[in-house]
Design a protein around this motif. Structure first.
Motif, PDB file in Angstrom:
ATOM      1  N   GLY A   1       4.250  17.518  -1.547  1.00  0.00           N
ATOM      2  CA  GLY A   1       3.911  16.673  -2.684  1.00  0.00           C
ATOM      3  C   GLY A   1       2.898  15.598  -2.350  1.00  0.00           C
ATOM      4  N   PRO A   2       2.685  14.650  -3.254  1.00  0.00           N
ATOM      5  CA  PRO A   2       1.676  13.602  -3.058  1.00  0.00           C
ATOM      6  C   PRO A   2       1.861  12.791  -1.787  1.00  0.00           C
ATOM      7  N   GLU A   3       3.081  12.731  -1.250  1.00  0.00           N
ATOM      8  CA  GLU A   3       3.301  12.003   0.000  1.00  0.00           C
ATOM      9  C   GLU A   3       2.616  12.688   1.181  1.00  0.00           C
ATOM     10  N   GLY A   4       2.174  13.917   0.977  1.00  0.00           N
ATOM     11  CA  GLY A   4       1.389  14.598   1.998  1.00  0.00           C
ATOM     12  C   GLY A   4      -0.052  14.773   1.586  1.00  0.00           C
ATOM     13  N   GLY A   5      -0.462  14.069   0.519  1.00  0.00           N
ATOM     14  CA  GLY A   5      -1.805  14.241  -0.023  1.00  0.00           C
ATOM     15  C   GLY A   5      -2.746  13.087   0.266  1.00  0.00           C
ATOM     16  N   PHE A   6      -3.877  13.134  -0.401  1.00  0.00           N
ATOM     17  CA  PHE A   6      -4.984  12.218  -0.119  1.00  0.00           C
ATOM     18  C   PHE A   6      -4.789  10.845  -0.754  1.00  0.00           C
ATOM     19  N   VAL A   7      -4.081  10.764  -1.873  1.00  0.00           N
ATOM     20  CA  VAL A   7      -4.001   9.522  -2.644  1.00  0.00           C
ATOM     21  C   VAL A   7      -2.893   8.598  -2.154  1.00  0.00           C
ATOM     22  N   ALA A   8      -1.916   9.123  -1.411  1.00  0.00           N
ATOM     23  CA  ALA A   8      -0.740   8.345  -1.026  1.00  0.00           C
ATOM     24  C   ALA A   8      -1.064   7.015  -0.345  1.00  0.00           C
ATOM     25  N   PRO A   9      -1.973   6.965   0.650  1.00  0.00           N
ATOM     26  CA  PRO A   9      -2.253   5.665   1.278  1.00  0.00           C
ATOM     27  C   PRO A   9      -2.754   4.614   0.290  1.00  0.00           C
ATOM     28  N   PHE A  10      -3.566   5.031  -0.677  1.00  0.00           N
ATOM     29  CA  PHE A  10      -4.061   4.084  -1.681  1.00  0.00           C
ATOM     30  C   PHE A  10      -2.925   3.620  -2.596  1.00  0.00           C
ATOM     31  N   ALA A  11      -1.981   4.520  -2.877  1.00  0.00           N
ATOM     32  CA  ALA A  11      -0.822   4.143  -3.688  1.00  0.00           C
ATOM     33  C   ALA A  11       0.054   3.138  -2.945  1.00  0.00           C
ATOM     34  N   TYR A  12       0.225   3.336  -1.656  1.00  0.00           N
ATOM     35  CA  TYR A  12       1.003   2.383  -0.869  1.00  0.00           C
ATOM     36  C   TYR A  12       0.310   1.020  -0.820  1.00  0.00           C
ATOM     37  N   LEU A  13      -1.006   1.031  -0.680  1.00  0.00           N
ATOM     38  CA  LEU A  13      -1.756  -0.228  -0.688  1.00  0.00           C
ATOM     39  C   LEU A  13      -1.605  -0.927  -2.031  1.00  0.00           C
ATOM     40  N   LEU A  14      -1.663  -0.171  -3.116  1.00  0.00           N
ATOM     41  CA  LEU A  14      -1.475  -0.737  -4.447  1.00  0.00           C
ATOM     42  C   LEU A  14      -0.085  -1.354  -4.580  1.00  0.00           C
ATOM     43  N   THR A  15       0.905  -0.730  -3.977  1.00  0.00           N
ATOM     44  CA  THR A  15       2.263  -1.285  -3.996  1.00  0.00           C
ATOM     45  C   THR A  15       2.296  -2.679  -3.392  1.00  0.00           C
ATOM     46  N   VAL A  16       1.690  -2.823  -2.209  1.00  0.00           N
ATOM     47  CA  VAL A  16       1.678  -4.125  -1.540  1.00  0.00           C
ATOM     48  C   VAL A  16       0.952  -5.167  -2.388  1.00  0.00           C
ATOM     49  N   VAL A  17      -0.178  -4.776  -2.961  1.00  0.00           N
ATOM     50  CA  VAL A  17      -0.951  -5.711  -3.792  1.00  0.00           C
ATOM     51  C   VAL A  17      -0.116  -6.184  -4.980  1.00  0.00           C
ATOM     52  N   LEU A  18       0.536  -5.259  -5.658  1.00  0.00           N
ATOM     53  CA  LEU A  18       1.339  -5.620  -6.826  1.00  0.00           C
ATOM     54  C   LEU A  18       2.510  -6.524  -6.443  1.00  0.00           C
ATOM     55  N   VAL A  19       3.187  -6.205  -5.360  1.00  0.00           N
ATOM     56  CA  VAL A  19       4.338  -7.009  -4.935  1.00  0.00           C
ATOM     57  C   VAL A  19       3.909  -8.413  -4.544  1.00  0.00           C
ATOM     58  N   VAL A  20       2.814  -8.527  -3.813  1.00  0.00           N
ATOM     59  CA  VAL A  20       2.330  -9.859  -3.401  1.00  0.00           C
ATOM     60  C   VAL A  20       1.870 -10.654  -4.617  1.00  0.00           C
ATOM     61  N   LEU A  21       1.205  -9.990  -5.563  1.00  0.00           N
ATOM     62  CA  LEU A  21       0.769 -10.693  -6.763  1.00  0.00           C
ATOM     63  C   LEU A  21       1.964 -11.183  -7.594  1.00  0.00           C
ATOM     64  N   LEU A  22       3.014 -10.400  -7.626  1.00  0.00           N
ATOM     65  CA  LEU A  22       4.177 -10.760  -8.427  1.00  0.00           C
ATOM     66  C   LEU A  22       5.047 -11.820  -7.772  1.00  0.00           C
ATOM     67  N   PHE A  23       5.180 -11.748  -6.443  1.00  0.00           N
ATOM     68  CA  PHE A  23       6.133 -12.628  -5.761  1.00  0.00           C
ATOM     69  C   PHE A  23       5.489 -13.575  -4.755  1.00  0.00           C
ATOM     70  N   ARG A  24       4.232 -13.334  -4.409  1.00  0.00           N
ATOM     71  CA  ARG A  24       3.512 -14.142  -3.428  1.00  0.00           C
ATOM     72  C   ARG A  24       4.121 -13.983  -2.032  1.00  0.00           C
ATOM     73  N   LEU A  25       3.356 -14.368  -1.048  1.00  0.00           N
ATOM     74  CA  LEU A  25       3.847 -14.287   0.318  1.00  0.00           C
ATOM     75  C   LEU A  25       4.880 -15.379   0.557  1.00  0.00           C
ATOM     76  N   PRO A  26       5.946 -15.068   1.287  1.00  0.00           N
ATOM     77  CA  PRO A  26       7.002 -16.062   1.496  1.00  0.00           C
ATOM     78  C   PRO A  26       6.537 -17.182   2.424  1.00  0.00           C
TER      79      PRO A  26
END
Length: 474
Positions: free
Chosen positions: A405-430
């Motif tokens: 599945g996508p976890e073995g595909g080309f887009v996964a690293p960008f999706a993981y990076l997007l996850t970090v960006v969204l979480v930091v934007l929502l909660f900020r760095l501690p």
């Protein structure tokens, strides 16, 4: 040590009995086939076959249950012996890790076996009580399911439908099989929670809330935010793959066994993935990440962020090992993406100052949205129903990830990076300026380091005693 050796021997013995029973059953089927399977021969061996099938399976279940008890009794004995000893030396990280793996392995296997019997009984299969999995229970794909429907395939994909194997890579099984999977995952989650609770209480002298499972209103709010983040990120993967032409939408609200109910099939997968999130996040991003961070910091005197980074690499590597048995899990791209995913999950825990609500919600939404909303393969896990049915392009495996599945595909690293960006934007760095309930990383950052060989942090009483005597260098 003696109890652990007994437990290890019991584990080996139960697997030996199981394999012996499987070999005997296989030989019986071969003999029956050679004899032509006549009614007389079949009737003569029916009662003895049932008896021999019940006995080995029941013995295997009982022995695994006994091994489970022996391991937990050994862990409690070790923990109690440390408390009553003169020096009260805490169990090292190595001892706790050994107990962790032994206890979780035996507990998960035992409770999974029990829940498999429950699932078989609920489905009224009439199978004898035992530990042996049927070929249908072991298979990741049911080849008897007629999928895909040629009428729904685009013209450019119809040429691949006659190819042998799984030209479109997706794994499909009936809903009753997913019901069994859900029951067994519930058993695995029971074993995981019990293991982590026992090791926290007996050896770490902490609660589950101390390692992030606070279950308060803040936890549930963060879990809900994690759901939204996970669904958003997987939506990004899906939209990218559709726009690039790597997958084609072919149907909606599809049940792969037409005799089954769509809602029930989705429910089994919801239960399955809730338990997956629990059994992977609580021990890996909860207990393991915290204890390795603490052990590295106390043993080597590294700063918190260096220790946390090293622990995060360790737990990410372990996360890769967990996914190796999955279809396509041993491919390099799959291992790399799972490692990145484990690292991102660790970063999410860091941003939340140790609380596990967000990462559990994110993990669950990632799996259920990918598999049962968008119809994509999730680490090779089979599905029985999906809101959107897709057909991955057979010649673009490296792009969409193939059977993994996508976890073995080309887009996964960008999706993981997007996850970090969204979480930091929502909660900020501690800032780690003050500790909050379940925020153990905050206290670890502000706590002084110690170069002691023990792996646990100094308790407040021990620190006060050390300060009073002046015998400890803090």
């Amino acid at each position: 040590q003696g109890l652990i050796k007994v437990a290890f021997c019991l584990i080996v013995e139960t697997h030996y009995i199981e394999f012996a029973a499987m070999a005997a059953d296989k030989k019986k089927k071969e003999d029956k086939k050679k004899s032509g399977g006549t009614p007389a021969a079949t009737g003569a061996s029916k009662s003895s076959s049932t008896a021999t099938a019940i006995a080995p399976g029941a013995v295997v279940v009982l022995l695994r249950g006994f091994a489970f008890l022996v391991v937990f009794i050994a862990g409690h004995t070790l923990a109690t012996a440390g408390e009553v000893s003169d020096d009260k030396t805490p169990i090292s990280i190595w001892g706790r890790m050994i107990f962790f793996f032994l206890a979780q392995g035996t507990a998960m296997e035992f409770f999974q076996l029990l829940m498999m019997q429950v699932a078989r009984f609920a489905l009224r299969e009439g199978r004898p009580f035992g530990a042996e999995y049927t070929p249908e229970e072991r298979a990741t794909n049911d080849p008897t399911i007629p999928w895909p429907n040629k009428d729904f395939l685009p013209e450019d994909l119809q040429q691949f439908i006659s190819k042998k194997g799984q030209p479109f890579y997706l794994n499909h099984v009936p809903g009753r099989r997913r019901f069994k999977d859900a029951c067994m995952r519930f058993g695995s989650a029971m074993g995981t929670v019990l293991t982590v609770w026992c090791i926290c209480r007996w050896m770490d002298h902490r609660t589950l809330a101390d390692i992030g499972l606070t279950l308060d209103s803040k936890f549930w709010f963060e879990a809900f935010v994690g759901l939204l983040v996970g669904a958003t990120v997987v939506g990004f993967i899906f939209a990218t793959q559709v726009a690039a032409g790597w997958i084609k939408i072919i149907n909606f609200f599809e049940v792969f066994d037409s005799s089954e109910n769509f809602g029930l099939c989705i429910l089994w997968d919801v239960i399955f993935h809730i338990n997956v999130a629990i059994m992977e996040e609580l021990p890996v991003r909860g207990w393991m990440l915290y204890n390795l961070t603490e052990a590295i910091r106390n043993s080597f005197g590294f700063s918190f962020f260096v220790a946390f980074s090293m622990a995060m690499l360790c737990q990410s590597s372990f996360f890769v090992l967990l996914h190796l048995p999955s279809p396509g899990g041993s491919d390099f791209a799959s291992m790399l993406n799972i490692f990145i995913g484990g690292t991102v999950a660790g970063i999410n825990v860091l941003v939340m100052q140790g609380r596990l609500g967000l990462v559990m919600g994110w993990h669950f939404a990632w799996n259920i949205t990918m598999g049962n909303v968008f119809g994509l393969s999730t680490s090779g896990i089979p599905i029985s129903a999906t809101f959107i049915s897709v057909a991955p392009h057979p010649e673009k495996k490296d792009r969409h990830g193939g059977v993994f599945g996508p976890e073995g595909g080309f887009v996964a690293p960008f999706a993981y990076l997007l996850t970090v960006v969204l979480v930091v934007l929502l909660f900020r760095l501690p800032t780690f300026s003050s500790a909050t309930p379940g925020s153990y990383y905050a206290s670890m950052v502000t706590a002084p380091t110690t170069l002691a060989s023990g792996a646990t942090a100094l308790s407040s009483a021990a620190a006060a005693a050390a300060a009073a005597s002046g015998s400890a260098e803090l």
